[in-house]
Write a protein that holds these residues in place. Structure first.
Motif, mmCIF file in Angstrom:
data_model
loop_
_atom_site.group_PDB
_atom_site.id
_atom_site.type_symbol
_atom_site.label_atom_id
_atom_site.label_comp_id
_atom_site.label_asym_id
_atom_site.label_seq_id
_atom_site.Cartn_x
_atom_site.Cartn_y
_atom_site.Cartn_z
ATOM 1 N N SER A 7 11.565 12.944 14.158
ATOM 2 C CA SER A 7 10.315 13.718 14.127
ATOM 3 C C SER A 7 9.628 13.979 12.875
ATOM 4 O O SER A 7 8.420 14.347 12.844
ATOM 5 C CB SER A 7 10.780 15.109 14.807
ATOM 6 O OG SER A 7 11.652 15.681 14.032
ATOM 7 N N ASP A 57 14.790 16.122 21.462
ATOM 8 C CA ASP A 57 15.872 16.788 20.770
ATOM 9 C C ASP A 57 17.054 16.930 21.756
ATOM 10 O O ASP A 57 18.429 16.631 21.214
ATOM 11 C CB ASP A 57 15.534 18.285 20.615
ATOM 12 C CG ASP A 57 14.689 18.466 19.126
ATOM 13 O OD1 ASP A 57 14.695 17.406 18.367
ATOM 14 O OD2 ASP A 57 13.781 19.386 18.984
ATOM 15 N N ASN A 84 10.472 18.496 22.855
ATOM 16 C CA ASN A 84 11.766 19.099 23.100
ATOM 17 C C ASN A 84 12.942 18.380 23.906
ATOM 18 O O ASN A 84 13.856 18.470 23.518
ATOM 19 C CB ASN A 84 11.294 20.699 23.899
ATOM 20 C CG ASN A 84 10.974 21.401 22.959
ATOM 21 O OD1 ASN A 84 11.739 22.537 22.684
ATOM 22 N ND2 ASN A 84 9.497 21.481 22.933
ATOM 23 N N THR A 104 17.219 24.035 22.529
ATOM 24 C CA THR A 104 16.266 23.805 21.655
ATOM 25 C C THR A 104 15.036 24.439 21.703
ATOM 26 O O THR A 104 14.710 24.490 22.968
ATOM 27 C CB THR A 104 16.210 22.180 21.295
ATOM 28 O OG1 THR A 104 15.383 21.994 20.237
ATOM 29 C CG2 THR A 104 15.597 21.472 22.499
ATOM 30 N N ASP A 150 10.839 24.730 20.193
ATOM 31 C CA ASP A 150 9.601 24.184 19.071
ATOM 32 C C ASP A 150 8.542 25.243 19.143
ATOM 33 O O ASP A 150 8.159 25.500 20.253
ATOM 34 C CB ASP A 150 9.281 22.713 19.324
ATOM 35 C CG ASP A 150 9.989 21.752 18.722
ATOM 36 O OD1 ASP A 150 9.887 21.830 17.243
ATOM 37 O OD2 ASP A 150 10.994 20.866 19.230
ATOM 38 N N HIS A 173 0.201 22.038 13.505
ATOM 39 C CA HIS A 173 0.674 21.348 14.366
ATOM 40 C C HIS A 173 -0.347 20.451 14.984
ATOM 41 O O HIS A 173 -0.038 19.122 15.517
ATOM 42 C CB HIS A 173 1.767 21.442 14.958
ATOM 43 C CG HIS A 173 2.952 22.223 14.353
ATOM 44 N ND1 HIS A 173 2.592 23.678 14.375
ATOM 45 C CD2 HIS A 173 4.073 21.858 13.693
ATOM 46 C CE1 HIS A 173 3.799 24.160 13.538
ATOM 47 N NE2 HIS A 173 4.458 22.890 13.020
#
Length: 348
Positions: free
Chosen positions: A236, A83, A80, A52, A54, A61
């Motif tokens: 999320s 996930d 992360n 994964t 990000d 963000h």
């Protein structure tokens, strides 16, 4: 005459990903699942490798006027890890890539990495590489996480079935209300010397925004009870968006009860202070990093005994759609109104 052009914001993040990746068929036998879940699934031998990534951008963000760099590093790693846990796996390694503008010093980056290091220590994850580049737009952080799981244990978003129970860990809306508080105090502080923000009694919602945790404890508790979720995702982008992901990918509908959504007392007080609808904050706020999952109805008694897990509804046949059942018994269609990186009102 120019061809008509499509605004990215009209598709949203997930619509954009779908459109850009639809022409990428999987060619390798080792690729068991590509784009479209919390993590990709790669099979090597008797283990599934979960991947994964990000991307976090300053001004989109996070806002460094009120986010300490150590907290930012910790959170960047945790999102992360979350996930991978949402796939019922275990995070093992991360790579960290940075884009850094000239206003950052070595000491600034050491603060950022101290947060990443703390997250890695607490969750047993190794930092194994990355890249660093100059940036003209502030700080950019990209983290890729590798995890693992046994093929028979890994959970995707596609297995929910009618009559399954919908569960969520922890409570919802706290991170969103923490962000509202930080933004308010930052606005009040503008131009004032020696301003002291009012954070007394609001520590929980601040921590949920600045220093969230991945729910390893819930994954471990489910394993201990012998419960394998039929589908799972981390919260999320907001509960409403995540519910719709599961419904779409599993080909089902759902009913979630307003009075069953877990909300912390500090979250409720803050929503009242901001004159916000509490359920809207819980459904659409995002960044809670709790686990939303479905289990067979036969696991009902086991789930009831689990600490930190709330049963909030059930899975239905697809033709019934996705709806929130209000306190008075009415039904409101669930819409994805959570975080959308390409919508202006979603930006910090």
């Amino acid at each position: 005459m120019e061809d008509s052009q499509t605004e990215i914001s009209s598709l949203g993040e997930f619509g954009l990903i779908d459109r850009l990746t639809k022409e990428f068929p999987l060619k390798n036998e080792s690729t068991k699942k590509g784009v479209g879940d919390d993590a990709a699934i790669l099979r090597y031998g008797d283990k599934d490798v979960l991947v994964t990534t990000d991307l976090l951008l300053e001004g989109i963000h996070f806002d460094l006027r009120y986010v300490p760099l150590k907290h930012l590093g910790y959170k960047a790693a945790i999102v992360n890890f979350s996930d991978v846990y949402a796939m019922n796996g275990t995070p093992r390694q991360i790579t960290v890539s940075l884009g850094v503008s000239s206003r950052f010093t070595v000491e600034h980056l050491e603060q950022l990495y101290s947060g990443i290091r703390l997250a890695c220590e607490l969750y047993g994850v190794d930092l194994v590489g990355g890249d660093t580049s100059a940036s003209v737009t502030g700080l950019v952080i990209s983290i890729t996480c590798l995890g693992e799981g046994r093929p028979e244990d890994v959970v995707t978003r596609t297995g929910a079935k009618p009559t399954d129970i919908i569960c969520v860990s922890g409570d919802l809306g706290a991170a969103f209300m923490g962000l509202q508080l930080l933004e308010r105090e930052n606005a009040v502080a503008a131009g004032q010397k020696d301003f002291q923000p009012d954070f007394a009694g609001k520590e929980y919602i601040l921590e949920r925004q600045l220093k969230p945790e991945a729910r390893r404890d819930i994954v471990e508790a489910l394993r201990k009870e012998g419960i394998k979720p039929t589908s799972m995702i981390d919260v999320s982008d907001g509960l409403s968006s995540e519910l719709l992901h599961i419904c779409k990918d599993s080909g089902v509908g759902c009913r979630v009860y307003e009075d069953r959504i877990p909300i912390d007392y500090q979250t409720a007080l803050m929503a009242e202070e901001f004159n916000m609808n509490l359920v809207t904050a819980a459904m659409n706020g995002g960044e809670d990093y709790e686990l939303l999952f479905t289990v067979p109805i036969t696991d009902n008694e086991k789930i009831e005994k689990m600490k930190g897990v709330t049963m909030i509804g059930y899975v239905t046949e697809p033709q019934l759609g996705a709806a929130l059942v209000t306190r008075d018994g009415g039904e409101i269609p669930i819409k994805a109104q959570g975080w959308n990186a390409f919508r202006e009102d979603s930006q910090n």
